[in-house]
Design a protein around this motif. Structure first.
Motif, PDB file in Angstrom:
ATOM      1  N   ARG A  75       0.856  -1.189   0.000  1.00  0.00           N
ATOM      2  CA  ARG A  75       0.000   0.000   0.000  1.00  0.00           C
ATOM      3  C   ARG A  75       0.892   1.240   0.000  1.00  0.00           C
ATOM      4  NH1 ARG A  75      -5.392   0.946   1.591  1.00  0.00           N
ATOM      5  NH2 ARG A  75      -5.782   3.000   2.508  1.00  0.00           N
ATOM      6  N   MET A  76       0.679   2.123  -0.970  1.00  0.00           N
ATOM      7  CA  MET A  76       1.512   3.328  -1.104  1.00  0.00           C
ATOM      8  C   MET A  76       0.645   4.555  -1.285  1.00  0.00           C
ATOM      9  SD  MET A  76       4.627   1.977  -3.523  1.00  0.00           S
ATOM     10  CE  MET A  76       5.551   0.506  -3.053  1.00  0.00           C
ATOM     11  N   LEU A  77       1.234   5.715  -0.991  1.00  0.00           N
ATOM     12  CA  LEU A  77       0.548   6.998  -1.067  1.00  0.00           C
ATOM     13  C   LEU A  77       1.221   7.852  -2.132  1.00  0.00           C
ATOM     14  CD1 LEU A  77      -1.750   8.502   0.502  1.00  0.00           C
ATOM     15  CD2 LEU A  77       0.065   9.621   1.814  1.00  0.00           C
ATOM     16  N   ASN A  78       0.410   8.443  -3.031  1.00  0.00           N
ATOM     17  CA  ASN A  78       0.995   9.290  -4.075  1.00  0.00           C
ATOM     18  C   ASN A  78       0.978  10.754  -3.670  1.00  0.00           C
ATOM     19  OD1 ASN A  78      -1.661  10.058  -4.369  1.00  0.00           O
ATOM     20  ND2 ASN A  78      -1.860   9.414  -6.477  1.00  0.00           N
ATOM     21  N   SER A  79       1.362  11.636  -4.604  1.00  0.00           N
ATOM     22  CA  SER A  79       1.464  13.063  -4.293  1.00  0.00           C
ATOM     23  C   SER A  79       0.107  13.708  -4.054  1.00  0.00           C
ATOM     24  CB  SER A  79       2.179  13.793  -5.433  1.00  0.00           C
ATOM     25  OG  SER A  79       1.437  13.701  -6.645  1.00  0.00           O
ATOM     26  N   GLU A  80      -0.980  13.042  -4.488  1.00  0.00           N
ATOM     27  CA  GLU A  80      -2.331  13.562  -4.281  1.00  0.00           C
ATOM     28  C   GLU A  80      -2.961  13.012  -3.008  1.00  0.00           C
ATOM     29  OE1 GLU A  80      -3.838  14.058  -8.866  1.00  0.00           O
ATOM     30  OE2 GLU A  80      -3.763  12.031  -8.039  1.00  0.00           O
ATOM     31  N   LYS A  82      -3.507   9.938  -2.212  1.00  0.00           N
ATOM     32  CA  LYS A  82      -4.423   8.853  -2.520  1.00  0.00           C
ATOM     33  C   LYS A  82      -3.665   7.533  -2.472  1.00  0.00           C
ATOM     34  CE  LYS A  82      -7.422  11.687  -5.430  1.00  0.00           C
ATOM     35  NZ  LYS A  82      -7.990  11.902  -6.782  1.00  0.00           N
ATOM     36  N   PHE A  83      -4.273   6.534  -1.829  1.00  0.00           N
ATOM     37  CA  PHE A  83      -3.606   5.247  -1.669  1.00  0.00           C
ATOM     38  C   PHE A  83      -3.791   4.377  -2.906  1.00  0.00           C
ATOM     39  CE2 PHE A  83      -4.061   6.460   2.797  1.00  0.00           C
ATOM     40  CZ  PHE A  83      -2.804   6.138   3.280  1.00  0.00           C
ATOM     41  N   MET A  84      -2.802   3.488  -3.097  1.00  0.00           N
ATOM     42  CA  MET A  84      -2.857   2.511  -4.177  1.00  0.00           C
ATOM     43  C   MET A  84      -2.073   1.276  -3.756  1.00  0.00           C
ATOM     44  SD  MET A  84      -0.219   4.374  -6.822  1.00  0.00           S
ATOM     45  CE  MET A  84      -1.015   5.949  -6.569  1.00  0.00           C
ATOM     46  N   MET A  85      -2.500   0.120  -4.258  1.00  0.00           N
ATOM     47  CA  MET A  85      -1.797  -1.127  -3.993  1.00  0.00           C
ATOM     48  C   MET A  85      -0.899  -1.430  -5.199  1.00  0.00           C
ATOM     49  SD  MET A  85      -2.713  -2.063  -1.003  1.00  0.00           S
ATOM     50  CE  MET A  85      -2.024  -3.717  -1.003  1.00  0.00           C
ATOM     51  N   VAL A  86       0.399  -1.507  -4.949  1.00  0.00           N
ATOM     52  CA  VAL A  86       1.384  -1.668  -6.012  1.00  0.00           C
ATOM     53  C   VAL A  86       2.010  -3.053  -5.923  1.00  0.00           C
ATOM     54  CG1 VAL A  86       3.483  -0.757  -7.059  1.00  0.00           C
ATOM     55  CG2 VAL A  86       1.857   0.809  -5.962  1.00  0.00           C
ATOM     56  N   ASP A  87       1.928  -3.800  -7.011  1.00  0.00           N
ATOM     57  CA  ASP A  87       2.516  -5.146  -7.102  1.00  0.00           C
ATOM     58  C   ASP A  87       3.662  -5.086  -8.107  1.00  0.00           C
ATOM     59  OD1 ASP A  87       3.058  -7.794  -6.949  1.00  0.00           O
ATOM     60  OD2 ASP A  87       1.191  -8.492  -7.855  1.00  0.00           O
ATOM     61  N   SER A  88       4.870  -5.436  -7.671  1.00  0.00           N
ATOM     62  CA  SER A  88       6.049  -5.263  -8.524  1.00  0.00           C
ATOM     63  C   SER A  88       6.958  -6.488  -8.460  1.00  0.00           C
ATOM     64  CB  SER A  88       6.838  -4.020  -8.080  1.00  0.00           C
ATOM     65  OG  SER A  88       7.333  -4.197  -6.765  1.00  0.00           O
ATOM     66  N   TYR A  89       7.931  -6.506  -9.370  1.00  0.00           N
ATOM     67  CA  TYR A  89       8.971  -7.534  -9.346  1.00  0.00           C
ATOM     68  C   TYR A  89      10.259  -6.936  -9.903  1.00  0.00           C
ATOM     69  CZ  TYR A  89       8.619  -8.151 -14.411  1.00  0.00           C
ATOM     70  OH  TYR A  89       8.648  -7.944 -15.765  1.00  0.00           O
ATOM     71  N   ALA A  90      11.379  -7.627  -9.664  1.00  0.00           N
ATOM     72  CA  ALA A  90      12.678  -7.138 -10.128  1.00  0.00           C
ATOM     73  C   ALA A  90      13.530  -8.318 -10.593  1.00  0.00           C
ATOM     74  CB  ALA A  90      13.407  -6.377  -9.027  1.00  0.00           C
ATOM     75  N   LYS A  91      14.431  -8.033 -11.533  1.00  0.00           N
ATOM     76  CA  LYS A  91      15.401  -9.001 -12.020  1.00  0.00           C
ATOM     77  C   LYS A  91      16.784  -8.597 -11.497  1.00  0.00           C
ATOM     78  CE  LYS A  91      12.642 -11.426 -14.810  1.00  0.00           C
ATOM     79  NZ  LYS A  91      12.432 -12.888 -14.685  1.00  0.00           N
ATOM     80  N   TYR A  92      17.504  -9.578 -10.931  1.00  0.00           N
ATOM     81  CA  TYR A  92      18.816  -9.265 -10.371  1.00  0.00           C
ATOM     82  C   TYR A  92      19.757 -10.458 -10.537  1.00  0.00           C
ATOM     83  CZ  TYR A  92      18.036 -12.345  -6.395  1.00  0.00           C
ATOM     84  OH  TYR A  92      17.836 -13.455  -5.608  1.00  0.00           O
ATOM     85  N   ARG A  93      21.058 -10.202 -10.329  1.00  0.00           N
ATOM     86  CA  ARG A  93      22.048 -11.273 -10.287  1.00  0.00           C
ATOM     87  C   ARG A  93      23.180 -10.842  -9.358  1.00  0.00           C
ATOM     88  NH1 ARG A  93      23.718 -10.641 -16.580  1.00  0.00           N
ATOM     89  NH2 ARG A  93      24.484  -8.493 -16.524  1.00  0.00           N
ATOM     90  N   ILE A  94      23.894 -11.815  -8.859  1.00  0.00           N
ATOM     91  CA  ILE A  94      24.979 -11.547  -7.911  1.00  0.00           C
ATOM     92  C   ILE A  94      26.160 -10.927  -8.647  1.00  0.00           C
ATOM     93  CG2 ILE A  94      26.604 -12.572  -6.293  1.00  0.00           C
ATOM     94  CD1 ILE A  94      24.539 -14.779  -5.792  1.00  0.00           C
ATOM     95  N   ASP A 131       1.668  12.154  -9.397  1.00  0.00           N
ATOM     96  CA  ASP A 131       0.225  11.961  -9.306  1.00  0.00           C
ATOM     97  C   ASP A 131      -0.173  10.679 -10.031  1.00  0.00           C
ATOM     98  OD1 ASP A 131       0.259  12.494 -12.028  1.00  0.00           O
ATOM     99  OD2 ASP A 131      -0.310  14.590 -11.781  1.00  0.00           O
ATOM    100  N   LEU A 132      -1.477  10.393 -10.031  1.00  0.00           N
ATOM    101  CA  LEU A 132      -1.958   9.136 -10.607  1.00  0.00           C
ATOM    102  C   LEU A 132      -1.677   9.027 -12.096  1.00  0.00           C
ATOM    103  CD1 LEU A 132      -5.400   8.617  -8.838  1.00  0.00           C
ATOM    104  CD2 LEU A 132      -3.368   7.184  -8.650  1.00  0.00           C
ATOM    105  N   HIS A 133      -1.869  10.127 -12.814  1.00  0.00           N
ATOM    106  CA  HIS A 133      -1.652  10.092 -14.261  1.00  0.00           C
ATOM    107  C   HIS A 133      -0.206   9.755 -14.593  1.00  0.00           C
ATOM    108  CE1 HIS A 133      -2.043  11.067 -18.467  1.00  0.00           C
ATOM    109  NE2 HIS A 133      -1.022  11.900 -18.375  1.00  0.00           N
ATOM    110  N   GLU A 134       0.735  10.347 -13.881  1.00  0.00           N
ATOM    111  CA  GLU A 134       2.153  10.074 -14.136  1.00  0.00           C
ATOM    112  C   GLU A 134       2.499   8.638 -13.793  1.00  0.00           C
ATOM    113  OE1 GLU A 134       3.904  14.552 -13.186  1.00  0.00           O
ATOM    114  OE2 GLU A 134       3.807  13.046 -11.616  1.00  0.00           O
ATOM    115  N   VAL A 135       1.905   8.114 -12.715  1.00  0.00           N
ATOM    116  CA  VAL A 135       2.210   6.752 -12.277  1.00  0.00           C
ATOM    117  C   VAL A 135       1.612   5.716 -13.218  1.00  0.00           C
ATOM    118  CG1 VAL A 135       1.746   5.056 -10.465  1.00  0.00           C
ATOM    119  CG2 VAL A 135       2.495   7.361  -9.857  1.00  0.00           C
TER     120      VAL A 135
END
Length: 290
Positions: A75-80, A82-94, A131-135
């Protein structure tokens, strides 16, 4: 079997056991660290055959290929505000296996947890000033590139891993926020549609005007050519008639009289009061016109 042979066999077995417990292979897809009584003494980043001190040294291997860390929705808060639920992933290596081992104590679950925390921190920092539009659409690619850059710098310094890419899989908004975003997107699409329709109407009017202009030009040119051809034909016909009538004036008068008769007696209901001795009936009384 005597004692000497038995001793040789035992010695050979000990040598084999010693070699097998001291030799190890690091594959191309692996990186490894060597521990001596729990203390890191050496790292292996190139594939090959290596040796260690049996029983005193211990080897830990790690997968050097690109890995995926799939963070839980946060759960994250933007500049307006307003809350949003953000689901993300990342690619990495050692990238630095010694730093990776020290930071995680060799537990890849710790690496995933620590990297997830840093991903969420970077997302909060970036989402908090947008804001929401940018995100959602406006600066999505720039946002992901900035997060990847910052996270890679932090992860290499803290964890010894290289972050290759960070992506947001899904952003869920509260109902009131979703409706606001939907209305804004619909208004934007309607404005774009009106703009396209206006441009299409303008292009249509321009094409019609051009077609009408070309029609007038073509008709005018065709009429001009027709009149020129008609005039040339009439002139040529007059010239032919003049040449023919000049050769035989009496024939000319005869044909003109026949034409006058046809015009005068076209209808049975026509009635003429003419003197029979007039010049008009000249060829009716005498074919030679005398």
């Amino acid at each position: 079997m005597n004692n000497k042979s038995l001793g040789i066999i035992v010695a050979l077995l000990l040598v084999v056991l010693l070699v097998s417990s001291s030799a190890f292979v690091v594959k191309e897809t692996e990186k490894a660290v060597l521990l001596r009584f729990g203390e890191l003494v050496r790292t292996y980043t190139e594939p090959g055959l290596y040796f260690k001190i049996p029983f005193a040294e211990k080897l830990r291997k790690f997968d050097a290929r690109i890995q995926t860390v799939d963070s839980s929705p946060v759960r994250m808060l933007n500049s307006e505000n307003k809350f949003m639920m953000v689901d993300s992933y990342a690619k990495y290596r050692i990238s630095d296996v010694s730093k990776f081992y020290i930071a995680t104590r060799g537990d890849e679950r710790n690496a995933v947890r620590l990297l997830s925390e840093r991903i969420n921190d970077q997302l909060r920092n970036q989402f908090g000033v947008r804001d929401l539009h940018e995100v959602v659409s406006g600066e999505r690619d720039e946002l992901m590139a900035e997060i990847t850059k910052n996270l890679n710098r932090v992860a290499q310094g803290d964890l010894g891993v290289e972050v290759i890419d960070v992506r947001v899989k899904r952003i869920d908004l509260p109902p009131e926020v979703s409706e606001s975003v939907f209305q804004r997107m619909r208004a934007g699409r309607e404005l774009e549609a009106r703009d396209h329709r206006a441009k299409g109407q303008e292009a249509s009017e321009r094409i019609k005007a051009n077609a009408d202009r070309q029609k007038v030009v073509i008709e005018s040119e065709a009429y001009r050519q027709a009149e020129e051809l008609r005039g040339a034909g009439d002139a040529e016909a007059a010239s032919i008639y003049a040449a023919a009538y000049t050769k035989n004036p009496e024939f000319y008068r005869f044909t003109r009289s026949l034409q006058a008769y046809r015009e005068s007696f076209r209808s049975k209901s026509d009635m003429l009061l003419v003197d029979p001795d007039s010049e008009f009936f000249r060829y009716l009384k005498d074919p030679k016109g005398q």
